[in-house]
Write an enzyme that holds these catalytic residues in place. Structure first.
Site, PDB file in Angstrom:
ATOM      1  N   ASP A 117       0.823  -1.210   0.000  1.00 28.98           N
ATOM      2  CA  ASP A 117       0.000   0.000   0.000  1.00 28.98           C
ATOM      3  C   ASP A 117       0.860   1.265   0.000  1.00 28.98           C
ATOM      4  OD1 ASP A 117      -2.369   1.448   0.127  1.00 28.98           O
ATOM      5  OD2 ASP A 117      -3.191   0.285   1.795  1.00 28.98           O
ATOM      6  N   ASP A 149     -10.614   1.944  -3.654  1.00 24.54           N
ATOM      7  CA  ASP A 149     -11.183   1.585  -2.352  1.00 24.54           C
ATOM      8  C   ASP A 149     -12.701   1.572  -2.411  1.00 24.54           C
ATOM      9  OD1 ASP A 149      -8.953   1.078  -0.932  1.00 24.54           O
ATOM     10  OD2 ASP A 149      -8.860   3.005   0.097  1.00 24.54           O
TER      11      ASP A 149
END
Ligand code: DGJ
Length: 710
Positions: free
Chosen positions: A447, A513
């Site tokens: 990430d 997301d």
């Protein structure tokens, strides 16, 4: 008059003709449709045919659009190269040009020197096996003083028919939405100064005939394979030039070439097609031809993030893994929260040790549980980042990117490490290697949850975005070299680092997301213009979307995710048997179609009624296809109009039927749909032109339509 014969590159239905004799630097005379086998004379005449006339009020030698347009040859729009030696050597001019052909005539390398500015340029143009045109430049400082580089851009010419632009924009939870406008005189510039492409970055910039769409209209597009700050622009000049340009966006003083030093631009990749589907197929074909492209079926994933967030209770995770195994999950990914001090998103980043308080026996027991159920285990990391509240930040404040005035503004309570510092690089490599050595981890979700600001290296005092991207690629490669079986996902606040640069070093991207299927329809459609489905993470959320608050049926959530690298991000341990069976049916459906989705052609229909969406997967040979038809909002006509299907083989006959798990129509009570009740057979041509009656569906519902050639 004798002139150098232009070079004709031809591959995969594409011609690129390069004129070596254009004043200033070589130019691309033609990039697009294959022009066939041209004689030397024809090539020379094409060059002559491209020469402009001098006009009143203009330069005596009209400027030409070269692949490195420069002021020294009259270029008054954005130059390909800007830099200087403290203000001197500001206007380079290169020549004569040496040409080296690449093996199999797949491309060429041009080299030229400017003796006065003491610079050497080397440019490569390659036409790959899918017909993508790659352009790169390398600038070398031959002088004995530093050369400060402001920018070095790749430049691609456009046909005069290109009058409309399409690119993507977005934000967190809404990446890569399209925007369009007329391509008028001037520049349309998409800059990313975020140290990563960013959620708002354009994945590509396309220019085409007005109204170009997926199925029609000549269109050219450019993508920059780079994971840092960048610029992509389109420019139309009053002198009749139209072009696309792309390159790295450098900060003041960021790139100063010492004597003898070189800088190479990222790969700027151009594609074209009659319609966006044809343009996008070239990207997919080229990506799939890479040596490192995944060949094994993409494992169906269960990611813990939206299921449990930071509630990493080991028993709860075990139950989740059990439910995952029950529905057919193949890879279980433990997301954020497993490492030292990480109870929420305010602390711990940088301390890459298993948290002994939460996991007194380490990760072994949960990994054994997962692998014992026959699933791979994956682990979340965010190596480039650090929280102020971490042992790492306390011990090494000088490892953090910053300006002379101090630390940049925080984002998600975190700062960015200076990976260009060898000590930082070594620390991260050691930590990641230790984890991968100790544990049976098959997958890293890597990430990167903030944009970069004031990204100076405390070592040099200069901005180090470029150096950090280079170091990141090196770190990823090193990990893959040390642990060859481990796959890596590129995630960045969802989809803020989606580019073909990062995908050279990783195995998939986390697309967004936002897992709300309605939003995902658009996000995936435009991401898919460059990125094939197998590299695009697509998960099924719970009924209630965490990012939009909307509720959707499983059919919509799963049907939209179906073609991607499929997964679940939902606490399915709370489902009853019927609920688990329903999820398992979709996992099965994905397993049945993943080969088709991950090796076939991806098509998007241009429906006249924008209330619906129709996208398809067609096998390369046209024997099989699956279309996903979604009623997004209420239809304008009732029943909706006929559906026509692009991409099928005109000459084949197809048996058309609804596919499981959507073989039963849940419409609002109309009479049965004839072709869904009683299977029909139609030719690809009839399906493309006449089409079939669209089913009546509630808004936010979808069906799968299967085509099997007989
Ligand atoms: C952002 C990612 O996109 C999410 O999927 C999740 O991994 C969180 N970060 C964890 O902090």
């Amino acid at each position: 008059m004798h002139r150098r014969t232009p070079i004709h590159l031809r591959r995969a239905g594409t011609s690129v003709i390069i004129d070596l004799a254009t004043p200033g630097y070589p130019s691309i005379l033609h990039w697009g449709e294959d022009l066939g086998d041209l004689s030397d004379l024809q090539l020379e005449h094409l060059a002559v045919a491209s020469e402009p006339q001098r006009v009143s009020g203009g330069l005596d030698t009209p400027a030409r659009l070269t692949i490195l347009p420069l002021e020294s040859h009259g270029w008054q729009n954005e130059p390909g190269l800007i830099g200087s030696r403290r203000g001197l050597a500001f206007s380079p001019t290169f020549g004569p040009v040496d040409v080296h052909m690449l093996p199999s005539d797949a491309g060429l390398v041009l080299e030229a020197v400017d003796e006065v500015a003491a610079l050497k340029i080397s440019s490569s143009l390659t036409l790959d096996s899918a017909g993508l045109l790659h352009q790169k430049h390398t600038l070398t400082n031959l002088g004995d003083s530093a050369y400060d580089l402001q920018h070095l851009l790749a430049t691609f010419p456009l046909p005069s028919s290109a009058r409309e632009l399409l690119d993507t924009t977005g934000r967190h939870l809404r990446e890569r939405f399209p925007q369009r406008h007329a391509f008028t005189t001037g520049r349309h510039v998409r800059d990313s100064r975020r140290g990563r492409p960013g959620a708002d970055a354009t994945l590509f910039l396309a220019a085409g005939t007005p109204g170009f769409a997926f199925e029609r209209g000549l269109v050219h597009a450019l993508h920059l394979a780079w994971s840092g700050s960048q610029r992509i622009s389109a420019e139309r000049s009053v002198a009749g030039h139209a072009l696309l340009q792309a390159g790295e966006l450098l900060s003041a003083g960021e790139l100063s070439l010492a004597p003898g030093e070189s800088y190479t631009t990222p790969d700027a990749i151009g594609s074209w097609g009659d319609g966006l589907t044809a343009l996008s197929s070239r990207f997919h074909e080229s990506i799939r031809a890479r040596e490192n492209h995944p060949t094994l079926p993409r494992p169906v994933t269960l990611n813990t993030w939206e299921a449990v967030y930071f509630d990493l209770d080991v028993d709860r995770l075990r139950r989740l893994a059990d439910a995952g195994a029950r529905v057919g999950i193949e890879r279980f990914v433990l997301d954020d929260g497993w490492f030292r001090g990480r109870r929420d998103d305010t602390a711990g980043l940088g301390d890459w040790y298993v948290d002994e308080q939460v996991w007194p026996q380490g990760l072994g027991p949960i990994i054994d549980h997962v692998t014992g159920l026959g699933m791979q285990f994956g682990l979340w990391v965010e190596p480039e980042m650090v929280n102020a509240d971490s042992d790492l930040a306390r011990a090494h404040p000088d490892w953090i990117l910053q300006s002379e005035a101090g630390l940049p503004l925080e984002s998600r309570q975190q700062q960015v490490l200076d990976l260009s510092n060898p000590a930082v690089f070594d620390y991260l490599l050691e930590r990641l290697d230790a984890i991968l050595t100790e544990y049976d981890v098959a997958y890293l979700k890597w990430d990167h949850n903030r944009d970069l600001l004031e990204a100076g290296s405390p070592i040099t005092g200069r901005v180090a975005v470029h150096e950090n991207v280079v170091a990141l690629y090196r770190l990823l490669d090193e990990i893959r070299r040390m642990h060859p079986g481990v796959e890596i996902e590129s995630c960045a606040s969802g989809g803020a680092r989606v580019d073909l640069g990062i995908l050279e070093h990783t195995d998939r991207i986390w697309t967004s997301d936002c897992i709300d299927p309605i939003e995902r329809l658009t996000i995936q459609k435009y991401t898919n213009i460059v990125i094939p489905y197998e590299l695009m993470g697509a998960h099924v959320s719970g009924p209630h979307s965490h990012s939009t608050g909307r509720r959707h049926e499983l059919t919509l959530r799963a049907g939209v995710a179906l073609p991607g690298h499929f997964g679940i991000e939902w606490d399915i341990s709370r489902l009853d048997d019927a609920g688990l069976d329903a999820v398992a049916a979709w996992v099965d459906a994905h397993k049945r179609i993943r080969e088709l989705a991950h090796t076939g052609r991806s098509v998007h229909a241009d429906l006249p009624d924008s209330s619906a969406d129709l996208r398809g997967l067609v096998s390369q040979g046209g024997e099989r296809a699956l279309f996903v038809y979604t009623q997004v909002t209420t239809s304008t006509s009732y029943p909706p109009e006929a559906l026509t299907f692009p991409g099928l083989d005109d000459e084949r006959s197809y048996r058309v039927s609804l596919a499981e798990p959507t073989a039963r129509l849940d419409g609002p009570g109309q009479s049965p749909l004839s072709w869904a009740e009683q299977p029909i057979t139609l030719s690809g041509r009839a399906l493309r032109t006449r089409g079939i009656q669209a089913p009546v569906l509630f808004p936010e519902h979808l069906v799968l339509i299967d085509f099997t050639a007989i």
